[in-house]
Design an enzyme around this catalytic site. Structure first.
Site: not given
Ligand code: F3S
Length: 288
Positions: A40, A73, A95, A123, A125, A218
């Site tokens: 982002h 994510h 990650c 989200h 993730e 952000s």
């Protein structure tokens, strides 16, 4: 004027790793398509676009011969399979801290246990993690949503990597009312966000002005700004060095700098150079 950097700032481990993996693919001559924006940060996305990296919203937009990137994510196993089918190569930049949550969820589901993930259901993730235990996982925002859960079977409680520790532990405690079985609580919060806030807080008390480099949209950069403002009134959120107004630095002897987890090093270096340049101008003006 002294320019001081916070002890922890900028790219977290997972984002840095994802950008490096993409750059390796570009260097190997691949046509790279990221499923969703890799990070982002508009400036970094523009730089990567200059290297031919583009973003797609759906695996169907990827053609054979192209390299698909899974960003930090992560994605659901189904989306991973779709990408493998469409693209010639898949670079999995999930990650490792997110992979851990996915694996914990998958293992608990295999054992027919319920999985409660504390986080935001929409989200990316969380959508990815749920895909590893579709029939067994519930995603809840916080303890207020515990009442909506059914009775739970040997529940495992894990967290989105970026939530607050208090939210997680309060929710985990409340979940105990939903089962007669033992509740397994595994804290999967990543410390990157908190480390950046702690370092900014420590430095903010020692400087006369503070620059937080990060996107306006952000949330982790805005949070860094509010942490700095608590102790240093002259704290500014900027995206690039162009936004520094020398008039804000009149009478400033020490200036602090930090950056959100999606801010690349080259943008931080530009801000530091600009501040050092302003410092030199101030010095020569006062010598004359
Ligand atoms: Fe990974 Fe933590 Fe960054 S989970 S993507 S290192 S914020």
């Amino acid at each position: 004027m002294q320019v001081l950097l916070a002890d922890e700032y900028g790219f977290c481990f997972g984002v840095e790793r994802a950008v490096e993996m993409v750059e390796e693919a570009v260097a190997a001559g691949d046509t790279v398509r990221s499923l969703g924006p890799l990070i982002h940060n508009d400036q970094e996305m523009e730089r990567l676009a200059g290297q031919g990296v583009s973003t797609v919203d759906d695996p169907n937009q990827i053609s054979s011969g192209e390299t698909a990137v899974i960003r930090a994510h992560g994605v659901t196993p189904q989306v991973q399979r779709d990408l493998e089918e469409k693209a010639s190569k898949v670079v999995d930049a999930t990650c490792p801290f997110v992979t851990r949550v996915q694996k914990l969820a998958a293992r608990a589901a295999e054992e027919d246990r319920h999985v409660i993930v504390v986080g935001s259901p929409d989200h990316p993730e969380m959508i990815g993690v749920k895909g590893y235990a579709p029939e067994h996982a519930f995603i809840i925002k916080d303890e207020t949503e515990v009442q909506s859960l059914p009775r739970l079977r040997r529940p495992l409680v894990v967290s989105q990597t970026t939530i607050k520790a208090k939210t997680f532990f309060d929710t985990a405690e409340a979940i105990k009312t939903k089962t007669d079985d033992e509740v397994q609580v595994v804290n999967t919060i990543c410390s990157a966000t908190r480390d950046r806030q702690d370092a900014a807080r420590a430095l903010a008390g020692e400087v006369d002005a503070f620059y937080v480099i990060g996107g306006n949209h952000s949330s982790n950069s805005r949070k860094l700004l509010s942490v700095c403002k608590e102790q240093c009134e002259k704290s500014f959120l900027i995206e690039t060095a162009l936004e520094i107004n020398p008039a804000d630095l009149v009478g400033v002897e020490r200036v602090g700098v930090t950056a959100g987890a999606s801010t690349p090093k080259w943008l931080i270096d530009e801000v530091i150079s600009k501040l050092e340049e302003i410092g030199k101008m101030k010095e020569s003006a006062s010598a004359n």
